[in-house]
Design an enzyme around this catalytic site. Structure first.
Site, mmCIF file in Angstrom:
data_model
loop_
_atom_site.group_PDB
_atom_site.id
_atom_site.type_symbol
_atom_site.label_atom_id
_atom_site.label_comp_id
_atom_site.label_asym_id
_atom_site.label_seq_id
_atom_site.Cartn_x
_atom_site.Cartn_y
_atom_site.Cartn_z
ATOM 1 N N HIS A 198 9.519 15.088 -16.819
ATOM 2 C CA HIS A 198 10.865 14.817 -16.579
ATOM 3 C C HIS A 198 11.278 13.430 -17.170
ATOM 4 C CE1 HIS A 198 14.242 13.600 -13.758
ATOM 5 N NE2 HIS A 198 14.552 14.651 -13.816
ATOM 6 N N ASP B 80 30.974 8.723 -9.397
ATOM 7 C CA ASP B 80 31.749 7.823 -10.175
ATOM 8 C C ASP B 80 32.420 8.758 -11.405
ATOM 9 O OD1 ASP B 80 31.788 5.338 -8.794
ATOM 10 O OD2 ASP B 80 29.507 5.384 -9.159
ATOM 11 N N ASP C 168 10.694 6.935 -13.120
ATOM 12 C CA ASP C 168 10.609 8.351 -13.181
ATOM 13 C C ASP C 168 9.257 8.766 -13.108
ATOM 14 O OD1 ASP C 168 11.211 11.214 -14.139
ATOM 15 O OD2 ASP C 168 13.176 10.175 -14.267
ATOM 16 N N ASP D 6 -1.502 2.962 -16.628
ATOM 17 C CA ASP D 6 -1.571 4.450 -17.237
ATOM 18 C C ASP D 6 -0.203 5.107 -16.904
ATOM 19 O OD1 ASP D 6 -1.788 6.766 -18.321
ATOM 20 O OD2 ASP D 6 -3.119 7.559 -16.781
ATOM 21 N N SER E 213 19.923 14.528 -13.386
ATOM 22 C CA SER E 213 18.992 13.559 -14.044
ATOM 23 C C SER E 213 19.240 13.566 -15.604
ATOM 24 C CB SER E 213 17.941 14.104 -14.064
ATOM 25 O OG SER E 213 16.940 14.072 -12.747
#
Length: 288
Positions: free
Chosen positions: A73, A203, A19, A66, A227
């Site tokens: 998000h 699914d 992410d 880092d 998400s």
């Protein structure tokens, strides 16, 4: 009676979160960080894997350790997984792949690198909340390598509000056995207008509207989309693995249990493959 070792009972479940990074000091998240057992400092490559200082993961955007989340998000996703798994034994391997300022192709290459890292470092689950319209042979091959290692890949169905049986969305749409593609529901248990859908390509559906979770700098707030629904499923999958530590559950078995533990909903009959929606199912997750 099952025969299993204390070591298997104490095994952590590792979720690789590919992410925007994560606020590793957030109070909701800091106790759930995966630590590379063969890396001793954040300066040297003690384990010889080519990533110097990858104590808790890696930043593939800047090619360093880092893991800071300047977007929010990834932190939000991690917080949802933690809230659904409800255990400090579910550990987050933080893999930063995305930066809105870099070309899309760079983000794709970083995705592939992150998937391969998660596979090499033996994650149990990969949570991936991004995607796009184009297939990538490199990306598909990386996920297939994860499949060969028995790693579950939970992927967002996407937020274009379209039928991905007709116009694909990847990586959620690859025809691989380890992928669970997740659509998003609102508080009325209806599919979000923005959520992609497809009876062959999606699914399951999970909550994804105004989900409360962590944000950088120790804050909290709401986000919506597939998400958030994807993170919900990853958290429940981790809880399932934790509940059955003496068994090696295949991605197909995990998918089967999630679907059988959910609720069949006729409103999803032309929207998702399983016609199933899930929410907080910890009490009902079992293999019986």
């Amino acid at each position: 009676m099952n025969s299993f070792s204390q070591e298997s009972l104490d095994r952590d479940i590792v979720v690789a979160i590919i992410d925007t990074g994560v606020d590793v000091n957030h109070p909701l998240i800091k106790n759930n960080l995966w630590t590379n057992p063969r890396e001793k400092t954040n300066k040297k490559d003690n384990d010889g894997n080519g990533f110097a200082g990858d104590l808790h993961g890696w930043n593939f955007v800047s090619n360093n350790h880092d893991l800071s989340d300047h977007h929010g998000h990834g932190t939000h996703v991690a917080g949802i997984i933690q809230q659904q798994a409800r255990s400090s034994r579910v550990k987050f391997m933080i893999l930063k792949y995305y930066d809105p300022s870099v070309p899309a192709n760079d983000n794709l290459l970083n995705t592939v690198k992150a998937i391969r890292y998660a596979t090499r470092m033996k994650a149990d689950i990969i949570n991936y909340s991004g995607g796009g319209d184009e297939r990538s042979p490199m990306e598909e091959a990386a996920i297939r390598e994860a499949q060969d290692q028995g790693i579950l890949f939970v992927a967002a169905a996407g937020n274009e509000g379209r039928n991905t049986d007709v116009v694909g969305y990847y990586p959620a749409g690859y025809n691989l056995k380890n992928i669970i593609s997740v659509a998003a529901l609102d508080s009325q248990r209806r599919l979000l207008a923005s959520s992609n859908f497809g009876t062959r390509s999606v699914d399951i559906a999970a909550p994804g509207k105004n989900i409360f979770s962590a944000l950088p700098e120790g804050k909290y707030g709401y986000m919506s989309g597939t998400s958030q629904a994807t993170a919900w499923v990853s958290g429940l999958a981790a809880a399932l693995m934790l509940r059955h530590p003496w068994q090696t559950l295949t991605p197909q078995e995990i998918k089967r249990v999630l679907v059988s533990s959910g609720i069949k909903d006729r409103l999803l009959s032309k929207k998702v493959r399983s016609q199933t929606r899930i929410s907080s199912l910890q009490a009902g997750l079992n293999l019986e």
